[in-house]
Design a protein around this motif. Structure first.
Motif, PDB file in Angstrom:
ATOM      1  N   UNK A 282       0.829  -1.207   0.000  1.00 38.01           N
ATOM      2  CA  UNK A 282       0.000   0.000   0.000  1.00 38.01           C
ATOM      3  C   UNK A 282       0.862   1.254   0.000  1.00 38.01           C
ATOM      4  N   UNK A 283       1.925   1.250   0.784  1.00 39.42           N
ATOM      5  CA  UNK A 283       2.809   2.416   0.847  1.00 39.42           C
ATOM      6  C   UNK A 283       3.474   2.673  -0.495  1.00 39.42           C
ATOM      7  N   UNK A 284       3.901   1.619  -1.167  1.00 33.47           N
ATOM      8  CA  UNK A 284       4.523   1.776  -2.478  1.00 33.47           C
ATOM      9  C   UNK A 284       3.540   2.346  -3.492  1.00 33.47           C
ATOM     10  N   UNK A 285       2.330   1.852  -3.474  1.00 38.13           N
ATOM     11  CA  UNK A 285       1.325   2.361  -4.418  1.00 38.13           C
ATOM     12  C   UNK A 285       1.019   3.823  -4.148  1.00 38.13           C
ATOM     13  N   UNK A 286       1.059   4.233  -2.886  1.00 37.02           N
ATOM     14  CA  UNK A 286       0.860   5.644  -2.552  1.00 37.02           C
ATOM     15  C   UNK A 286       1.953   6.515  -3.157  1.00 37.02           C
ATOM     16  N   UNK A 287       3.136   5.952  -3.329  1.00 38.40           N
ATOM     17  CA  UNK A 287       4.273   6.684  -3.896  1.00 38.40           C
ATOM     18  C   UNK A 287       4.270   6.646  -5.424  1.00 38.40           C
ATOM     19  N   UNK A 288       3.259   6.023  -6.028  1.00 33.58           N
ATOM     20  CA  UNK A 288       3.181   5.952  -7.478  1.00 33.58           C
ATOM     21  C   UNK A 288       3.910   4.780  -8.088  1.00 33.58           C
ATOM     22  N   UNK A 289       4.232   3.785  -7.261  1.00 35.80           N
ATOM     23  CA  UNK A 289       4.958   2.607  -7.731  1.00 35.80           C
ATOM     24  C   UNK A 289       3.965   1.534  -8.163  1.00 35.80           C
ATOM     25  N   UNK A 290       4.261   0.866  -9.270  1.00 36.36           N
ATOM     26  CA  UNK A 290       3.456  -0.271  -9.704  1.00 36.36           C
ATOM     27  C   UNK A 290       3.897  -1.510  -8.929  1.00 36.36           C
ATOM     28  N   UNK A 291       2.960  -2.153  -8.270  1.00 33.05           N
ATOM     29  CA  UNK A 291       3.252  -3.362  -7.495  1.00 33.05           C
ATOM     30  C   UNK A 291       2.586  -4.555  -8.176  1.00 33.05           C
ATOM     31  N   UNK A 292       3.388  -5.555  -8.519  1.00 30.28           N
ATOM     32  CA  UNK A 292       2.866  -6.784  -9.111  1.00 30.28           C
ATOM     33  C   UNK A 292       3.036  -7.893  -8.083  1.00 30.28           C
ATOM     34  N   UNK A 293       1.941  -8.549  -7.734  1.00 33.94           N
ATOM     35  CA  UNK A 293       1.960  -9.574  -6.706  1.00 33.94           C
ATOM     36  C   UNK A 293       1.993 -10.978  -7.320  1.00 33.94           C
ATOM     37  N   UNK A 294       2.713 -11.869  -6.654  1.00 26.20           N
ATOM     38  CA  UNK A 294       2.824 -13.250  -7.107  1.00 26.20           C
ATOM     39  C   UNK A 294       2.427 -14.194  -5.971  1.00 26.20           C
ATOM     40  N   UNK A 295       1.786 -15.301  -6.285  1.00 27.70           N
ATOM     41  CA  UNK A 295       1.392 -16.253  -5.240  1.00 27.70           C
ATOM     42  C   UNK A 295       2.544 -17.133  -4.781  1.00 27.70           C
ATOM     43  N   UNK A 296       3.698 -16.990  -5.428  1.00 24.81           N
ATOM     44  CA  UNK A 296       4.845 -17.846  -5.136  1.00 24.81           C
ATOM     45  C   UNK A 296       5.857 -17.127  -4.242  1.00 24.81           C
ATOM     46  N   UNK A 297       7.006 -17.758  -4.031  1.00 23.38           N
ATOM     47  CA  UNK A 297       7.989 -17.213  -3.102  1.00 23.38           C
ATOM     48  C   UNK A 297       8.922 -16.211  -3.772  1.00 23.38           C
ATOM     49  N   UNK A 298       9.888 -15.754  -2.993  1.00 26.98           N
ATOM     50  CA  UNK A 298      10.801 -14.696  -3.422  1.00 26.98           C
ATOM     51  C   UNK A 298      11.576 -15.054  -4.693  1.00 26.98           C
ATOM     52  N   UNK A 299      12.123 -16.272  -4.740  1.00 29.10           N
ATOM     53  CA  UNK A 299      12.943 -16.663  -5.897  1.00 29.10           C
ATOM     54  C   UNK A 299      12.149 -16.602  -7.191  1.00 29.10           C
ATOM     55  N   UNK A 300      10.884 -17.012  -7.130  1.00 24.78           N
ATOM     56  CA  UNK A 300      10.040 -16.963  -8.327  1.00 24.78           C
ATOM     57  C   UNK A 300       9.767 -15.521  -8.739  1.00 24.78           C
ATOM     58  N   UNK A 301       9.564 -14.648  -7.756  1.00 23.31           N
ATOM     59  CA  UNK A 301       9.329 -13.233  -8.051  1.00 23.31           C
ATOM     60  C   UNK A 301      10.552 -12.615  -8.727  1.00 23.31           C
ATOM     61  N   UNK A 302      11.742 -13.026  -8.286  1.00 24.66           N
ATOM     62  CA  UNK A 302      12.978 -12.528  -8.895  1.00 24.66           C
ATOM     63  C   UNK A 302      13.033 -12.921 -10.372  1.00 24.66           C
ATOM     64  N   UNK A 303      12.738 -14.172 -10.659  1.00 21.18           N
ATOM     65  CA  UNK A 303      12.796 -14.639 -12.041  1.00 21.18           C
ATOM     66  C   UNK A 303      11.796 -13.900 -12.922  1.00 21.18           C
TER      67      UNK A 303
END
Length: 462
Positions: free
Chosen positions: A229-250
């Motif tokens: 929520x804080x990032x979106x308030x700053x105008x940042x696009x947030x993409x969410x993934x149902x998986x863990x950190x390593x998958x988000x990195x890829x």
């Protein structure tokens, strides 16, 4: 199944080397199950796989000078990072009013905590000798965590390179000019992307958006809602993934690679992040000097740093070893359910193995530490520098957090303090005078957490 097992009498953790076992990390657990009869012979793998708290002493620790001489990075790289941050100080001070008092310096207090030391001794049975301090990176300006150091530094370095290469900025300029609209428009041509469990995303997102970059943060499933929520308030696009950190990195790395105007901050492999973190050691030395604290052979320094993927603690540890050499003893602290760095270092496989390969979930309440696979780059750098690692149950982390609030009035996310009887052997082996030891617990995040989240953390009992 790739590769062939070389089974001999040596412990499993000393056998799992890439030169004798060229393994694909995803297939590691299937190999491990094939040799489950051998698995129990290695106490490190056994304890890690059962999520048991443990202390691992690094058998590859060598003299600091020798270990540092083998690396491609040095204290000169830290000095370069420090100089760059000083050039940006006028801009930071202008854009972030909370840094005005420090002249644009992004730094945290060092606080002695005698009441917490008493509690550790009398309530937790940890007779720690010497003095105890908390390095309050939970209170770092701008993004409220240790990630403010490396994350913000890498964004600033990238912005500087773009602006100097294109012509509108010279290194001799007062960097306050970067706040002008012409630079905001210039940076808006470019995008910055990063994958994060939360804290790195905050530091990258807030600074990139302030400069004018189009910014995207790829968030893993464990990331806190308030950070999104804080990032979106700053105008940042947030993409969410149902998986863990390593998958988000890829996914984040692939998305950035498809955009020629995009820059990806690679938490797993970034030297720039690492060097930004290393500046903390220079600042800490100045704080210790100001407090009249001596670090030498008779006054050893013990530092305990929470570890996720490894960049933040690795950079700090590297900086400490360049300054204090063998008089600095650095230990990483990881949750028992996501001990990716100790798993990688103890097996010698680094990022070729993940905690899921030994049956762990990688899920933890230790915010920012829910990482299944460690940085291979950091593991290699730490090979001869790190003293060891401690794994801690989530329930204990919450206990330490509450004790720190009650004894010192300090709040930090639950990624805290610990000690082990096995550590006495390490102290004896190094002939340390522990009565004069200086202990520093590195608090890595928490100050931006909403009050309702703090109250929930403080009441959590696992």
């Amino acid at each position: 199944v790739h590769g062939t097992w070389q089974l001999r009498a040596a412990p499993l953790s000393s056998r799992l080397r890439r030169d004798t076992f060229p393994v694909n990390g995803d297939s590691f657990y299937s190999n491990l199950k094939l040799y489950s009869k051998e698995r129990h012979r290695d106490p490190i793998i056994e304890k890690l796989s059962k999520a048991q708290p443990m202390l691992w002493i690094n058998p590859n620790l060598t003299a600091a000078e020798d270990a540092l001489n083998k690396l491609s990075i040095s204290e000169k790289d830290t000095a370069e990072a420090q100089a760059r941050l000083e050039r940006f100080a006028p801009y930071i001070m202008l854009k972030f009013q909370q840094t005005a008092a420090s002249g644009g310096l992004i730094e945290s207090p060092l606080t002695e905590t005698p009441a917490m030391l008493w509690r550790l001794h009398h309530e937790y049975g940890a007779p720690i000798e010497g003095t105890l301090y908390v390095k309050r990176d939970c209170d770092l300006p701008i993004s409220g965590s240790i990630k403010a150091r490396g994350g913000i530094y890498e964004v600033l370095k990238h912005a500087e390179a773009l602006a100097i290469d294109a012509g509108p900025l010279n290194e001799s300029d007062n960097y306050a000019v970067l706040a002008e609209e012409r630079f905001t428009k210039f940076f808006s041509q470019y995008s910055v992307q990063v994958a994060s469990t939360g804290n790195l995303g905050l530091s990258i997102g807030v600074m990139s958006a302030a400069l004018g970059f189009r910014t995207t943060v790829h968030m893993s499933a464990d990331a806190r809602e308030w950070k999104k929520a804080l990032l979106r308030q700053k105008g940042v696009t947030v993409i969410e993934y149902p998986s863990d950190y390593s998958a988000a990195v890829e996914r984040g790395r692939s998305a950035s690679a498809a955009d020629p105007m995009s820059y990806f901050v690679d938490d797993e492999n970034s030297v720039d992040l690492f060097m930004g973190y290393s500046v903390a050691a220079v600042r800490l030395k100045a704080q210790l000097d100001a407090a009249g604290v001596t670090i030498d052979a008779q006054h050893p320094l013990f530092v305990y740093i929470p570890c996720g993927v490894g960049g933040g603690p690795g950079g700090v540890a590297f900086g400490l070893k360049t300054i204090f050499g063998d008089n600095a003893h650095v230990f990483f602290v990881e949750p028992t359910l996501a001990p990716c760095m100790v798993l990688g270092m103890a097996t010698g496989l680094d990022n070729k193995i993940c905690v899921q390969d030994i049956g762990l979930s990688g899920k933890t309440e230790a915010d920012g530490l829910a990482v299944g696979r460690a940085s291979g780059f950091v593991g290699k750098v730490m090979r001869g520098l790190l003293s060891g690692e401690v794994t801690v149950e989530d329930a204990k982390l919450f206990d330490y957090m509450r004790s720190l609030i009650e004894s010192e009035g300090l709040f930090a996310e639950p990624v805290g303090l610990y000690t082990y009887e096995e550590g006495k052997a390490y102290m004896r082996a190094h002939g340390l005078n522990m009565k004069n030891a200086v202990h520093i617990a590195w608090a890595t995040g928490g100050s931006l957490m909403p009050e309702y989240e703090r109250e929930k953390y403080a009441k959590t009992h696992l």
